[in-house]
Design an enzyme around this catalytic site. Sequence first.
Site, PDB file in Angstrom:
ATOM      1  N   ASN A  22     -12.511   7.029 -22.975  1.00 32.50           N
ATOM      2  CA  ASN A  22     -12.301   5.741 -22.309  1.00 32.50           C
ATOM      3  C   ASN A  22     -13.402   4.754 -22.685  1.00 32.50           C
ATOM      4  OD1 ASN A  22     -10.307   7.226 -21.105  1.00 32.50           O
ATOM      5  ND2 ASN A  22     -11.249   7.299 -19.085  1.00 32.50           N
ATOM      6  N   ASP A  23     -14.657   5.172 -22.511  1.00 38.16           N
ATOM      7  CA  ASP A  23     -15.761   4.273 -22.836  1.00 38.16           C
ATOM      8  C   ASP A  23     -15.950   4.132 -24.342  1.00 38.16           C
ATOM      9  OD1 ASP A  23     -16.891   3.045 -20.570  1.00 38.16           O
ATOM     10  OD2 ASP A  23     -17.754   4.936 -19.915  1.00 38.16           O
ATOM     11  N   CYS A  41     -13.077  14.823 -22.700  1.00 40.91           N
ATOM     12  CA  CYS A  41     -12.802  14.774 -21.260  1.00 40.91           C
ATOM     13  C   CYS A  41     -12.248  13.428 -20.825  1.00 40.91           C
ATOM     14  CB  CYS A  41     -14.059  15.102 -20.457  1.00 40.91           C
ATOM     15  SG  CYS A  41     -15.435  13.955 -20.745  1.00 40.91           S
ATOM     16  N   GLU A  99     -19.956   8.621 -25.724  1.00 43.45           N
ATOM     17  CA  GLU A  99     -19.206   7.464 -25.230  1.00 43.45           C
ATOM     18  C   GLU A  99     -19.620   6.184 -25.940  1.00 43.45           C
ATOM     19  OE1 GLU A  99     -18.979   7.935 -20.604  1.00 43.45           O
ATOM     20  OE2 GLU A  99     -20.908   8.718 -21.278  1.00 43.45           O
ATOM     21  N   HIS A 131       0.817  -1.207   0.000  1.00 43.04           N
ATOM     22  CA  HIS A 131       0.000   0.000   0.000  1.00 43.04           C
ATOM     23  C   HIS A 131       0.854   1.262   0.000  1.00 43.04           C
ATOM     24  CE1 HIS A 131      -3.650  -2.408   1.678  1.00 43.04           C
ATOM     25  NE2 HIS A 131      -3.561  -2.470   0.371  1.00 43.04           N
ATOM     26  N   ARG A 150     -12.387  -2.153 -20.644  1.00 43.32           N
ATOM     27  CA  ARG A 150     -11.335  -1.225 -20.224  1.00 43.32           C
ATOM     28  C   ARG A 150     -10.673  -1.663 -18.932  1.00 43.32           C
ATOM     29  NH1 ARG A 150     -14.834   4.090 -18.502  1.00 43.32           N
ATOM     30  NH2 ARG A 150     -12.955   4.644 -17.371  1.00 43.32           N
ATOM     31  N   ARG A 152     -17.350  15.217 -11.791  1.00 36.47           N
ATOM     32  CA  ARG A 152     -18.070  13.965 -11.557  1.00 36.47           C
ATOM     33  C   ARG A 152     -18.898  14.130 -10.281  1.00 36.47           C
ATOM     34  NH1 ARG A 152     -12.629  13.085 -12.165  1.00 36.47           N
ATOM     35  NH2 ARG A 152     -11.965  12.175 -14.155  1.00 36.47           N
ATOM     36  N   ARG A 199     -21.386  16.791 -14.579  1.00 36.45           N
ATOM     37  CA  ARG A 199     -22.032  15.602 -15.135  1.00 36.45           C
ATOM     38  C   ARG A 199     -23.045  15.050 -14.137  1.00 36.45           C
ATOM     39  NH1 ARG A 199     -18.173  10.693 -16.514  1.00 36.45           N
ATOM     40  NH2 ARG A 199     -18.261  10.419 -14.256  1.00 36.45           N
TER      41      ARG A 199
END
Length: 855
Positions: A721-722, A768, A698, A462, A732, A568, A604
Amino acid sequence: MSACPLSLVAPVTGITMRLGDVPDPVFAGGELGQGVALDPLEASLHAPCDGEVVQCARTGHALSLRTEQGIEVLLHLGLDTVELQGEGIELLVEVGQWVKAGDELCRFDPELLAERARSLITPLVVTDAAGWQLEHVVDTANGRVERGEPLMHLVAAESSEAAVQAEPMGAWRERSVSLALENGLHARPAARLRAIVQRHAVEMRLLHAATEANAASVSALMNLGLSAGSRVVLQARGEAAEAALDGVVLLLTTPEGVQPVADAAVPSVPSAEVDEGEVAGLVASPGLAIGKPMVLSLPLPEVPYAGRGEALEREALEGALQRVGETLESAREQAVQRGRNTEAEIIEAHLAWLEDPGLSDAARARIEAGRGGGQAWREALDEEAERLRATGNALLAGRVADLHDLQRHVMAEFAESDAAPTFDLPEGAILLAVDLSPSQFVDLLEYAPAGLCLKGGGVTSHVAILARSRGIPCLVAMGDALDGVKGEQAVLDAQAGRLETAPDDARLATVRRKLADEAERRAVERAEATSSAVTRDGRSIEVAANIGNSDEAYLAAESGADGIGLMRSEFLFLGRDSAPDEAEQRREYQTSLAALDGKPVIIRTLDIGADKQLAYLRLPEVPNPALGVRGVRLWHDQPQLLDTQLRALLGVEPLSTLHIMLPMVSEAGEVARVRERLEAIATQLGVVERPRLGAMVEIPSAALCAASLAETADFLSIGTNDLTQYALAMDREDPHLASRADVLHPGVLRLIQATLEGAAGRCPVGVCGAAAGDPLAAALLVAMGVDELSVEPARVAAVKAEIRRLDAASLAREVPALLAMPNAESVRRRLAERHSDAATTISDSTTTISERTSS
């Protein structure tokens, strides 16, 4: 022959209702068990049966009784009353107390609860029927009952062999799996496994070789020593045994994935060949540093060895564990709110260990032998640490520092001195230690260490994860060779895996020059961060910031961001027992707008689904959450969540700077429906001005229908990403596909091109996703025509600098050729060559300027 029935009586005078009609999916869905609900007509709750109080919520809103027959009954005062944090509720009993049916359990302020909580409806649920069958006595559909009036009977099942065979609930269900977790069954997956078992309220055990582990104990699970490829037998029993087994099988057979990019180049072992004056180690966090080597040593708190009596010490230990647990839970919630998911997961694993029955039992055994609570905990965790080391599993051995962290936290509750241990360190030192716990690492950050060198630990520990997230160079597993290191200056080369203990002047000069060049570059970029980003051929590009909460909005403003390209809102909804109300949401949104002082802020709406669950909004588990109910699709089934969020958003000022963005849009109709709802709520509130409403691109269908989407939306933002995931049909999160799921794949680039062409002349388009912060991808996106890039705040200055060095028109002429290339590798190679040529030209220019300045 059946035993005499056990009656559960009404705990309060009130109106009954079916449990299935309770406006809460956890109770209505029967996840906690069967029962009834009451709307109270008086201000206190009473025991529905004789029993021992086995659980009292810290906030007083819920408690459980266990009868002599082993039946457990939950009484939950109101819905969402946990939010009150005990206000308006007075508990009159405590855990361990025996009560009789009708005894008063708690009093409450009905007016306060009615005003502040979602509802006063109070479920009475049999959470563990212990083989008894539930029979309702009264009509539970809106009938009045008096306190003490029988509500339900519990009748024991027949004890004959035939009855037992007819009742399969007690049978063990079994699966056999091969572990796919690359790092074995360590703390975090063990904690997740335990959570699955708890969520389904089943009993589960794991069998490996000749060892058996109860899934309720994280320590027991880890002590199985399971590694990738290990075969393990899972056995579960209970009503939801099959569902629990499904969840655990999926957990154990799904690879965890690789660490961030920094891990990709981590060597498996330190090289044995080292020059004189060098100590080798594993690269846990890459980087280069110069500093004074300082040995870090921190003793455990001094605690009494002998106890004051078993009862006192057990009570003291329970109190200490509870206080430390509350502190850790608070830290976990803060980490979630700040978007530090890695830290939140680490703390969650610590919480699971803190609640581990195996560790608690080991400590209690030592209390029985006469130890004090703090000493008992110390010995129990020392023994557990030795077991982890003995497994021979490097990852499990890396968790020893985490155990010592918990050991220190709990022992501090028993410390004979209130003086907290302090570090005597200069800023910018290279710290040398046997190992570090996560909390020690966080405490050391105020001294701004240049780097870390640890005798123990591992690249997956960690502390290693935290060092990478903070950008602090770190070597681990350096062994006893680290002993005796001293001097005024050392060089930590956490690229080559070396600590240079006696660098000469020439080496120091070289390293300082490298560090200075890097610092100078960053300083120049930061100084120009507030200026506009204009390409060499005159195109102006907005560079905004992605944030996870309002605290980060100020960081974005300080970084020079032209606005917020993505806030977000999930952070408001995660890590809690109920949804945030309108006022709380409005405060957060307003704070973000204020931080940006007139610059645009894109917020969002809630992007949640089966892949990111909310405790108070359990969605059905589906085979492929990425294709399920998430994003804007959620509003069909949960319209009240959207309405509350829209009301909160419409309450901020000025609305001219607010942009609302909808996630997972697949067609223009979805935007149109939300706009209609936005208009209706704005009219209700008397709001004249309207914020801009946009959509994320997306899903391939959104990219291909960008023209119609742009007619309905005020702006579009590409979530690369999506979009990459859906275009290439590559998860992903799958580590085996990570290197191939590249936004620079020609197919993905063509979808981006289709979006830009469809939106041309209709609305602006931003990006984004992660591609906005990738120097190669970002340059191509600008050349293709995007209007805005939104990146992490720390990347704003660098991205603006890269844009100013870009000749977008020149690169745009190469776009057709790049789209015609066969794969992502070829596109990336070509862009890298072009980027390298440009960087060499700029480097030559910078050197000439530097030489001219120095002369």
